[in-house]
Design an enzyme around this catalytic site. Structure first.
Site, PDB file in Angstrom:
ATOM      1  N   ASP A  40       0.820  -1.213   0.000  1.00 16.76           N
ATOM      2  CA  ASP A  40       0.000   0.000   0.000  1.00 16.76           C
ATOM      3  C   ASP A  40       0.859   1.271   0.000  1.00 16.76           C
ATOM      4  O   ASP A  40       1.957   1.287   0.546  1.00 16.76           O
ATOM      5  CB  ASP A  40      -0.899  -0.022   1.253  1.00 16.76           C
ATOM      6  CG  ASP A  40      -2.014   0.999   1.156  1.00 16.76           C
ATOM      7  OD1 ASP A  40      -2.403   1.357   0.026  1.00 16.76           O
ATOM      8  OD2 ASP A  40      -2.499   1.448   2.212  1.00 16.76           O
ATOM      9  N   SER A  86     -11.049  -6.662  -4.333  1.00 16.72           N
ATOM     10  CA  SER A  86     -12.377  -6.597  -4.968  1.00 16.72           C
ATOM     11  C   SER A  86     -12.926  -5.169  -4.873  1.00 16.72           C
ATOM     12  O   SER A  86     -13.665  -4.720  -5.735  1.00 16.72           O
ATOM     13  CB  SER A  86     -13.333  -7.620  -4.350  1.00 16.72           C
ATOM     14  OG  SER A  86     -13.220  -7.640  -2.957  1.00 16.72           O
ATOM     15  N   ASN A  88     -11.055  -2.480  -5.052  1.00 16.08           N
ATOM     16  CA  ASN A  88     -10.305  -1.588  -5.945  1.00 16.08           C
ATOM     17  C   ASN A  88     -10.996  -1.412  -7.307  1.00 16.08           C
ATOM     18  O   ASN A  88     -10.688  -0.460  -8.041  1.00 16.08           O
ATOM     19  CB  ASN A  88      -8.863  -2.098  -6.159  1.00 16.08           C
ATOM     20  CG  ASN A  88      -7.965  -1.944  -4.944  1.00 16.08           C
ATOM     21  OD1 ASN A  88      -7.035  -2.730  -4.739  1.00 16.08           O
ATOM     22  ND2 ASN A  88      -8.210  -0.932  -4.121  1.00 16.08           N
ATOM     23  N   TRP A  89     -11.952  -2.289  -7.630  1.00 13.33           N
ATOM     24  CA  TRP A  89     -12.730  -2.087  -8.878  1.00 13.33           C
ATOM     25  C   TRP A  89     -13.498  -0.774  -8.811  1.00 13.33           C
ATOM     26  O   TRP A  89     -13.910  -0.238  -9.849  1.00 13.33           O
ATOM     27  CB  TRP A  89     -13.725  -3.234  -9.097  1.00 13.33           C
ATOM     28  CG  TRP A  89     -13.115  -4.544  -9.466  1.00 13.33           C
ATOM     29  CD1 TRP A  89     -13.154  -5.700  -8.742  1.00 13.33           C
ATOM     30  CD2 TRP A  89     -12.382  -4.856 -10.662  1.00 13.33           C
ATOM     31  NE1 TRP A  89     -12.481  -6.707  -9.407  1.00 13.33           N
ATOM     32  CE2 TRP A  89     -12.008  -6.223 -10.592  1.00 13.33           C
ATOM     33  CE3 TRP A  89     -11.996  -4.119 -11.795  1.00 13.33           C
ATOM     34  CZ2 TRP A  89     -11.276  -6.860 -11.593  1.00 13.33           C
ATOM     35  CZ3 TRP A  89     -11.270  -4.752 -12.792  1.00 13.33           C
ATOM     36  CH2 TRP A  89     -10.918  -6.104 -12.684  1.00 13.33           C
ATOM     37  N   ILE A 215      -6.708  -4.035   7.761  1.00 13.12           N
ATOM     38  CA  ILE A 215      -6.535  -5.276   7.007  1.00 13.12           C
ATOM     39  C   ILE A 215      -7.155  -5.179   5.613  1.00 13.12           C
ATOM     40  O   ILE A 215      -6.771  -5.913   4.697  1.00 13.12           O
ATOM     41  CB  ILE A 215      -7.169  -6.464   7.801  1.00 13.12           C
ATOM     42  CG1 ILE A 215      -6.557  -6.556   9.214  1.00 13.12           C
ATOM     43  CG2 ILE A 215      -7.015  -7.786   7.065  1.00 13.12           C
ATOM     44  CD1 ILE A 215      -5.079  -6.850   9.267  1.00 13.12           C
ATOM     45  N   SER A 216      -8.114  -4.284   5.437  1.00 12.96           N
ATOM     46  CA  SER A 216      -8.722  -4.045   4.120  1.00 12.96           C
ATOM     47  C   SER A 216      -9.186  -5.329   3.419  1.00 12.96           C
ATOM     48  O   SER A 216      -8.888  -5.550   2.233  1.00 12.96           O
ATOM     49  CB  SER A 216      -7.771  -3.251   3.217  1.00 12.96           C
ATOM     50  OG  SER A 216      -7.419  -2.031   3.816  1.00 12.96           O
ATOM     51  N   GLU A 227       1.391 -12.915  12.854  1.00  8.97           N
ATOM     52  CA  GLU A 227       1.997 -11.714  13.442  1.00  8.97           C
ATOM     53  C   GLU A 227       1.772 -10.577  12.451  1.00  8.97           C
ATOM     54  O   GLU A 227       1.885 -10.783  11.241  1.00  8.97           O
ATOM     55  CB  GLU A 227       3.509 -11.922  13.651  1.00  8.97           C
ATOM     56  CG  GLU A 227       3.860 -13.076  14.567  1.00  8.97           C
ATOM     57  CD  GLU A 227       3.310 -12.886  15.981  1.00  8.97           C
ATOM     58  OE1 GLU A 227       3.200 -11.734  16.431  1.00  8.97           O
ATOM     59  OE2 GLU A 227       2.978 -13.897  16.623  1.00  8.97           O
TER      60      GLU A 227
END
Ligand code: IPE
Ligand code: IPE
Ligand code: MG
EC number: 2.5.1.-
Length: 267
Positions: A40, A86, A88-89, A215-216, A227
């Site tokens: 990211d 998914s 990001n579309w 976590i997106s 971890e």
């Protein structure tokens, strides 16, 4: 006094003495089996240089190479890279098409290198949504590399963990409905067998760059006991040294899986 820092991939020299790379301090018998990375920060990297977001994506390929090579050099068998979610579309069309073109171009350029390194390529996610060309390239490279034994490179593309789990629930429900599966046989193992990741071990270490601590929608089931490491570096600046440092930090953790330290010590 000499204080010279070479590129982050090289050793730094401090007071005329070469500083040890994190790589040299890694215990090779305590490596994580599966590392997953949320790559990211490309957009912010570009914006901070007064450029369009897509400039960041174009400059992110070296960082991808760094992560793959670092894994390969020390022998981590599974690396999963969150490449396109998914969600990001929902980005602007021109950014999505730049990302897809870049993916296609990169696969074309890197396919041979991936194969020569002995890596086996896998894709997880709803690949039916990808442009035909990209999907064909991915499936073809997965096929070409299917017998490779030096490590598994897993690209999460058009991937969303909630959708993945819903898919599993639907498949399992259908099996119960058809009388092929007893409700009591719906175990963790049964559920895992319906995930894209069914052939991979659970994630030991999750790394996210860019400073975001979330976590997106990535591998929610698979990171149950991972971890987590959140780095303040933007993805295009990610080096092998960053990766090796993450492994070193990982090796300092005591993974208790619900037990006490004393229980682990007495083993
Ligand atoms: C990660 O960088 C690349 C993808 C999600 C495809 P971003 O594009 O999310 O960059 P930031 O987070 O906006 O800086
Ligand atoms: C996660 O990054 C997806 C990938 C790195 C491919 P995002 O930039 O899409 O995540 P959010 O929107 O900040 O949560
Ligand atoms: Mg982002």
């Amino acid at each position: 006094m000499v204080f010279l820092t070479l590129s982050a991939d090289n050793l730094a020299i401090v007071n005329n003495k070469p500083m040890q790379s994190a790589k040299d301090q890694i215990a090779l018998d305590k490596l994580p089996k599966h590392v997953a990375v949320i790559m990211d920060g490309n957009g912010r990297w570009a914006k901070s240089r007064g450029e369009e977001r897509t400039f960041g994506h174009k400059n992110a390929i070296d960082a991808v190479r760094n992560a793959i090579n670092a894994c390969n050099e020390i022998g981590i068998p599974y690396l999963t890279l969150y490449t396109f979610s998914s969600e990001n579309w929902n980005r602007p069309n021109d950014e999505v098409s730049t990302l897809m073109n870049l993916l296609s171009k990169t696969l074309l350029l890197e396919a041979e290198e991936i194969h020569n390194k002995g890596l086996k390529l896998h894709v997880i996610g709803d690949i039916n949504l990808l442009p035909d060309l990209v999907r064909d390239q991915l499936l073809s490279l997965a096929d070409i590399t299917k017998d490779n034994k030096n490590g598994n490179l897993i690209l999460a593309l058009s991937y969303g963990s909630q959708k993945e789990m819903l898919k599993a629930v639907k498949e399992i429900s259908q099996e119960v409905k058809d009388g092929k599966l007893d409700i009591d046989d719906i175990t963790e193992e049964c559920f895992e067998n319906h995930l894209y990741t069914k052939n991979f071990p659970p994630v030991d270490l999750l790394i996210r760059t860019s400073g975001e601590v979330r976590i997106s929608n990535f591998l929610l089931w698979q990171i149950a006991y991972a971890e987590l490491q959140f780095l303040d570096v933007l993805w295009p600046d990610f080096t092998k040294e960053h990766f090796f440092q993450c492994i070193l930090d990982y090796q300092l953790k005591e993974r208790r899986y619900g037990k006490t330290s004393e229980q682990l010590d007495s083993k």
